[in-house]
Scaffold this motif. Structure first.
Motif, PDB file in Angstrom:
ATOM      1  N   THR A  48     -12.027  -8.585 -30.778  1.00  0.00           N
ATOM      2  CA  THR A  48     -12.212  -9.142 -29.435  1.00  0.00           C
ATOM      3  C   THR A  48     -11.249 -10.293 -29.171  1.00  0.00           C
ATOM      4  O   THR A  48     -10.737 -10.455 -28.057  1.00  0.00           O
ATOM      5  CB  THR A  48     -13.665  -9.625 -29.261  1.00  0.00           C
ATOM      6  OG1 THR A  48     -14.543  -8.509 -29.390  1.00  0.00           O
ATOM      7  CG2 THR A  48     -13.864 -10.263 -27.883  1.00  0.00           C
ATOM      8  N   LEU A 307     -14.559  -6.583 -27.116  1.00  0.00           N
ATOM      9  CA  LEU A 307     -14.871  -6.983 -25.738  1.00  0.00           C
ATOM     10  C   LEU A 307     -13.617  -7.430 -24.993  1.00  0.00           C
ATOM     11  O   LEU A 307     -13.720  -7.966 -23.885  1.00  0.00           O
ATOM     12  CB  LEU A 307     -15.891  -8.126 -25.749  1.00  0.00           C
ATOM     13  CG  LEU A 307     -17.235  -7.822 -26.418  1.00  0.00           C
ATOM     14  CD1 LEU A 307     -18.071  -9.088 -26.533  1.00  0.00           C
ATOM     15  CD2 LEU A 307     -17.992  -6.762 -25.634  1.00  0.00           C
ATOM     16  N   VAL A 310     -13.158  -5.789 -21.459  1.00  0.00           N
ATOM     17  CA  VAL A 310     -14.331  -5.721 -20.582  1.00  0.00           C
ATOM     18  C   VAL A 310     -13.935  -6.085 -19.157  1.00  0.00           C
ATOM     19  O   VAL A 310     -13.328  -7.130 -18.904  1.00  0.00           O
ATOM     20  CB  VAL A 310     -15.435  -6.669 -21.085  1.00  0.00           C
ATOM     21  CG1 VAL A 310     -16.558  -6.777 -20.065  1.00  0.00           C
ATOM     22  CG2 VAL A 310     -15.976  -6.179 -22.420  1.00  0.00           C
ATOM     23  N   ALA A 314     -17.828  -2.603 -16.919  1.00  0.00           N
ATOM     24  CA  ALA A 314     -18.527  -2.900 -18.165  1.00  0.00           C
ATOM     25  C   ALA A 314     -19.551  -4.012 -17.970  1.00  0.00           C
ATOM     26  O   ALA A 314     -20.654  -3.964 -18.536  1.00  0.00           O
ATOM     27  CB  ALA A 314     -17.525  -3.289 -19.247  1.00  0.00           C
ATOM     28  N   ALA A 377     -17.262   1.104 -26.922  1.00  0.00           N
ATOM     29  CA  ALA A 377     -17.464   0.292 -25.713  1.00  0.00           C
ATOM     30  C   ALA A 377     -18.939   0.012 -25.492  1.00  0.00           C
ATOM     31  O   ALA A 377     -19.350  -1.139 -25.251  1.00  0.00           O
ATOM     32  CB  ALA A 377     -16.862   1.006 -24.506  1.00  0.00           C
ATOM     33  N   LEU A 381     -21.211  -3.635 -25.906  1.00  0.00           N
ATOM     34  CA  LEU A 381     -22.082  -4.197 -24.874  1.00  0.00           C
ATOM     35  C   LEU A 381     -23.509  -4.375 -25.386  1.00  0.00           C
ATOM     36  O   LEU A 381     -24.178  -5.373 -25.065  1.00  0.00           O
ATOM     37  CB  LEU A 381     -22.078  -3.293 -23.641  1.00  0.00           C
ATOM     38  CG  LEU A 381     -20.752  -3.176 -22.888  1.00  0.00           C
ATOM     39  CD1 LEU A 381     -20.884  -2.202 -21.727  1.00  0.00           C
ATOM     40  CD2 LEU A 381     -20.286  -4.539 -22.380  1.00  0.00           C
TER      41      LEU A 381
END
Length: 423
Positions: A48, A307, A310, A314, A377, A381
Motif C-alpha cells: 500500500t 490500498l 483505492v 472502492a 481488492a 477493503l
C-alpha cells in the motif's frame, strides 16, 4: 536455504516484530487492543505504501515461503488457544439469553452480507457463486472472541454478568462461524473431495469423545502420583501440544478444510479436569510463542493488502461493507438481547461488544483469499472493515458504560482466569 536467504529471513523477522510491537504499544496507548496496531503493522509493510518497494525489499520471493510456514504455525497455535479456552460454563445459567443474542448477532449480519454478496460478485467475479455468498455472510457475522476477552478485561467487565454473557455469545458465535466457514471451504474445494470432508465428523468425535477422556484419565493418574508438575514434564506436554495441533491441522487440511479447523478442534479436545497445574504452565508458554509468530501472520496478510489504487468506487464498496457489518451486528445483537428480556443499556453494550472482529476476521479473510473466493481488492477493503469495527468498540463503549475506565492492556492474546476455567 542459502546463507543469504537465511540472513534475509532473520532481518525480515526482526523488522516485522519490531514494527508490530511498536504499533501494538501505540494502539494500547490510544485505548485500543494491541492487535489493532499489529494488523496495521502488516498493512504498513505491504504494498500500500512506498509503491511496494519496501515490501519487495523486506520480503523477496525466496523468503516468502519460509514466512508463510511461520505464519501458518502462528495461526495454528492461536486457534489451539481459542479452542482450549472455549468454556462451556459460560453458558450455564444464561443459556437462553446467550443463544438468543448469538442467533440475532449472527443471523442478521449473515443475511445482509449474503445480500450484499449478490451485488459485489458483479464487481469481484468468483467461480464459486454460492461459496462466495456464504463466505461474505460469514465474514460479516464474525466476532473476535480473544480480542473481546481482552477488551472486557481492560474495562473491568470480565467478572460481571454482562461480560460473561458477551463471552458466551461470542463463543457460540465463533463455533457457528467456524462451522459455516468449514461449509464454505468444502464448497470451494469441489465435489471430488466430498468423502474427505465427511471424515471431519468421525475425526471430531474421535478428538472429543476418545482423546479428551483418555487425557483426563491420564491427568488424574498424574495428579495422584505427583503433587507438583516438574518443568521437564510440562515442557514435554508443551511439545506434545505443538505436535498434536500440527497433526490435527494437517488432518483437516487433507480433508479439504483449512488447517485452522484441526487446530481449533484439538484445542477444544484438551481436558480441563486434573490438568490445572499443567495448563497453568503450558498455556502461557503457548501464548508467548504465538505472540511472536502472529506478527509474521500479520505481515504475510499485509503483503496481500493493497490500498494504493483505492478510488471512489472502492470507497463506496467500503462504505457498504461497514454499513452491513456494523448495522447487522448492532441490530441483530440488540434485537436478540431485547427479545431475551435484557434491559436496554445492557443490550446496547452487548451489541457494541459483539461488533468486535479483529484477528478472527483477518483469519477468515485470509482463508477466503487462499480459497480464491475473494480477490485482493475486496480482501483489502474487508481488512480495513475489520480494523474499523474493532476500533469502534473501544470508542463506543464509554457511550453506554462511562463508569469504567480503560486499564492498560498487555499483549493481544488474552488468557483470562474467567475464560480459563472449564469442566
Amino acid at each position: 536455504m542459502t546463507t543469504d536467504t537465511l540472513l534475509r529471513l532473520v532481518v525480515a523477522l526482526a523488522v516485522v516484530l519490531a514494527v508490530a510491537k511498536l504499533l501494538g504499544r501505540l494502539a494500547v496507548w490510544a485505548g485500543q487492543p494491541a492487535v489493532i496496531g499489529e494488523i496495521c503493522a502488516g498493512v504498513l509493510l505491504g504494498p500500500t505504501f512506498f509503491g511496494g518497494d519496501l515490501t519487495r525489499l523486506l520480503f523477496p520471493a525466496e523468503v516468502r515461503p519460509s514466512l508463510n510456514v511461520l505464519a501458518d504455525a502462528g495461526v495454528v497455535l492461536f486457534m489451539f488457544l481459542v479452542g482450549s479456552e472455549f468454556d462451556q460454563k459460560l453458558l450455564r445459567g444464561q443459556g437462553r439469553a446467550a443463544v438468543g443474542v448469538s442467533m440475532g448477532s449472527m443471523a442478521v449480519p449473515f443475511a445482509l452480507g449474503a445480500a450484499l454478496a449478490l451485488y459485489l460478485i458483479e464487481q469481484h467475479p468468483s467461480e464459486h457463486r454460492v461459496a462466495f455468498t456464504l463466505f461474505l455472510g460469514t465474514a460479516m457475522s464474525v466476532t473476535a472472541f480473544p480480542v473481546l476477552a481482552r477488551i472486557l478485561s481492560d474495562r473491568g467487565l470480565l467478572n460481571t454478568s454482562i461480560g460473561a454473557l458477551a463471552l458466551a455469545c461470542a463463543a457460540v458465535g465463533d463455533v457457528l462461524a467456524w462451522t459455516l466457514l468449514a461449509v464454505v471451504a468444502a464448497l470451494a474445494g469441489g465435489a471430488g473431495t466430498l468423502w474427505h470432508i465427511l471424515l471431519v465428523v468421525p475425526f471430531t468425535a474421535l478428538l472429543v469423545f476418545v482423546l479428551r477422556p483418555a487425557l483426563t484419565r491420564l491427568g488424574e493418574r498424574w495428579k495422584g502420583a505427583r503433587s507438583t508438575v516438574t518443568r521437564p514434564a510440562a515442557a514435554g506436554v508443551l511439545i506434545a501440544v505443538a505436535i498434536g495441533s500440527a497433526l490435527s491441522a494437517a488432518a483437516t487440511e487433507w480433508m479439504g478444510l483449512h488447517l485452522i479447523f484441526g487446530a481449533f478442534l484439538f484445542g477444544v479436545a484438551m481436558p480441563r479436569r486434573h490438568w490445572d497445574s499443567i495448563r497453568e504452565w503450558v498455556l502461557p508458554w503457548v501464548g508467548r510463542v504465538t505472540s511472536l509468530l502472529l506478527p509474521v501472520f500479520f505481515a504475510v496478510a499485509g503483503v496481500a493488502v493493497d490500498l494504493s489504487g483505492v478510488g471512489g468506487a472502492a470507497l463506496a464498496e467500503l462504505a457498504l461493507l461497514l454499513v452491513v457489518a456494523v448495522g447487522g451486528k448492532v441490530i441483530g445483537a440488540y434485537g436478540g438481547a431485547r427479545m431475551s428480556g435484557i434491559p436496554g443499556r445492557e443490550s446496547a453494550t452487548l451489541a457494541i461488544l459483539l461488533n468486535t472482529r479483529g484477528l478472527t476476521e483477518l483469519i477468515v479473510l485470509t482463508v477466503g483469499l487462499q480459497l480464491g473466493l475473494i480477490d485482493t481488492a475486496l480482501y483489502s477493503l474487508m481488512v480495513v472493515m475489520a480494523l474499523v469495527t474493532t476500533a469502534m468498540t473501544g470508542v463506543s463503549m464509554p457511550l453506554v458504560d462511562p463508569r469504567r475506565p480503560v486499564r492498560a492492556a498487555a499483549g493481544s492474546l488474552p488468557v483470562p482466569p474467567a475464560v480459563r476455567s472449564g469442566p
